[in-house]
Motif scaffolding. Sequence first.
Motif, mmCIF file in Angstrom:
data_model
loop_
_atom_site.group_PDB
_atom_site.id
_atom_site.type_symbol
_atom_site.label_atom_id
_atom_site.label_comp_id
_atom_site.label_asym_id
_atom_site.label_seq_id
_atom_site.Cartn_x
_atom_site.Cartn_y
_atom_site.Cartn_z
ATOM 1 N N SER A 33 0.840 -1.216 0.000
ATOM 2 C CA SER A 33 0.000 0.000 0.000
ATOM 3 C C SER A 33 0.861 1.247 0.000
ATOM 4 C CB SER A 33 -0.937 -0.001 1.215
ATOM 5 O OG SER A 33 -0.182 -0.098 2.423
ATOM 6 N N GLY A 34 2.100 1.076 0.489
ATOM 7 C CA GLY A 34 3.015 2.214 0.501
ATOM 8 C C GLY A 34 3.824 2.337 -0.779
ATOM 9 N N GLY A 35 3.625 1.421 -1.738
ATOM 10 C CA GLY A 35 4.321 1.486 -3.017
ATOM 11 C C GLY A 35 5.642 0.725 -3.075
ATOM 12 N N TYR A 36 5.923 -0.038 -2.042
ATOM 13 C CA TYR A 36 7.182 -0.796 -2.031
ATOM 14 C C TYR A 36 7.046 -2.095 -2.835
ATOM 15 C CZ TYR A 36 8.607 2.330 1.735
ATOM 16 O OH TYR A 36 8.915 3.445 2.473
ATOM 17 N N ARG A 37 8.186 -2.537 -3.427
ATOM 18 C CA ARG A 37 8.195 -3.779 -4.196
ATOM 19 C C ARG A 37 7.894 -4.959 -3.267
ATOM 20 N NH1 ARG A 37 12.347 -0.616 -6.140
ATOM 21 N NH2 ARG A 37 12.514 -0.392 -8.434
#
Length: 342
Positions: A33-37
């Motif tokens: 949700s935070g955009g991390y892989r």
Amino acid sequence: MLIGEVSRRCGVSTRMLRHYDTLGLVQPTGRTSGGYREYSADDIRRLFHVESLRTLGLSLHEAKRAMDEPDFAPAELVGDLMRHTRRRMAAERELLTTLERVDATSPAEWDDVLRIVTLLRGLESESAGRRQQAILSQDGNAALPIEALVEAILAEDNLNVAGALQWSLSRADGVGLGRLAEGLASPDVDVRRRATVAIAAVHTAEASTHLLRALEDSDATVRARAALALGSRGDTSSTSALLGMIIDGQRDVEAAEVLGILSVQTSAADGIVEAMMRELGVPVDAPARLRITQALAEIPGPAAQRALVELTADDDRTIAATAAAILTSQDRSRRQRGLSDG
């Protein structure tokens, strides 16, 4: 699984993982949700496959093709990888050999290392002149890469370069002689010939032992070179071989001269003359009998004189005339020496 955990568990740096992602080689299928892989189990499996292919030497591009193209045939690529690996291994072995040869000289300074490397590179030159220059330019007091010199001697077909190598190796006081002697067992007759010449240039008891082995060689040239060297050192084991050279007309003049030296050094004149007369008494061709007669001129002492007197009555008029001419020449020389002494 986030990128940091993947890096820790798989042993691949986060920087490389990001590079894989950019190339499309291993792309995480999810994002938090935070955009991390976020890597799935299938992503991790693909990563392991990529790393496995890389251990075989595949480039990243080749690994991607192998993973993504169904019709990608591995046989040709694997063959290329094998050939590339063999070339790399050969280069590594060559480098290791060079390092071992440098280390064998116990270099104290970098100048010593550079000097040896320069010599080794010079020995590899296609130019005979450069090979010779590399050898002769060495400092007379410097340590030498003996193994490399021996290998070069056994392979060198240029007489000038071979002479320079023998001169250089002679400074090593017999070191490397055992390796040279290994050349006497080579199936290549040229190697055996070069080994014999190089060993003959070393004047030690060990060298003479190796030359005795060479007397039994199947090649006449090897035997001849060994016989001439041994006879010059006063080794009577060479007598039979030297006499055989005279009979066969192989370097017969040199063989006769060495028999003369051997007669003086060992007081073996009587035995040598006896062997020569035995050969004259068996059926041999006329040129061989003439060469034996001529060789008697090189043997000092009364035994040779008696043999020549006997030969003046030989049925072969050429033999008889040659024996008489030798006696006349020797008598003239004695009278001249007598006048000089008086």
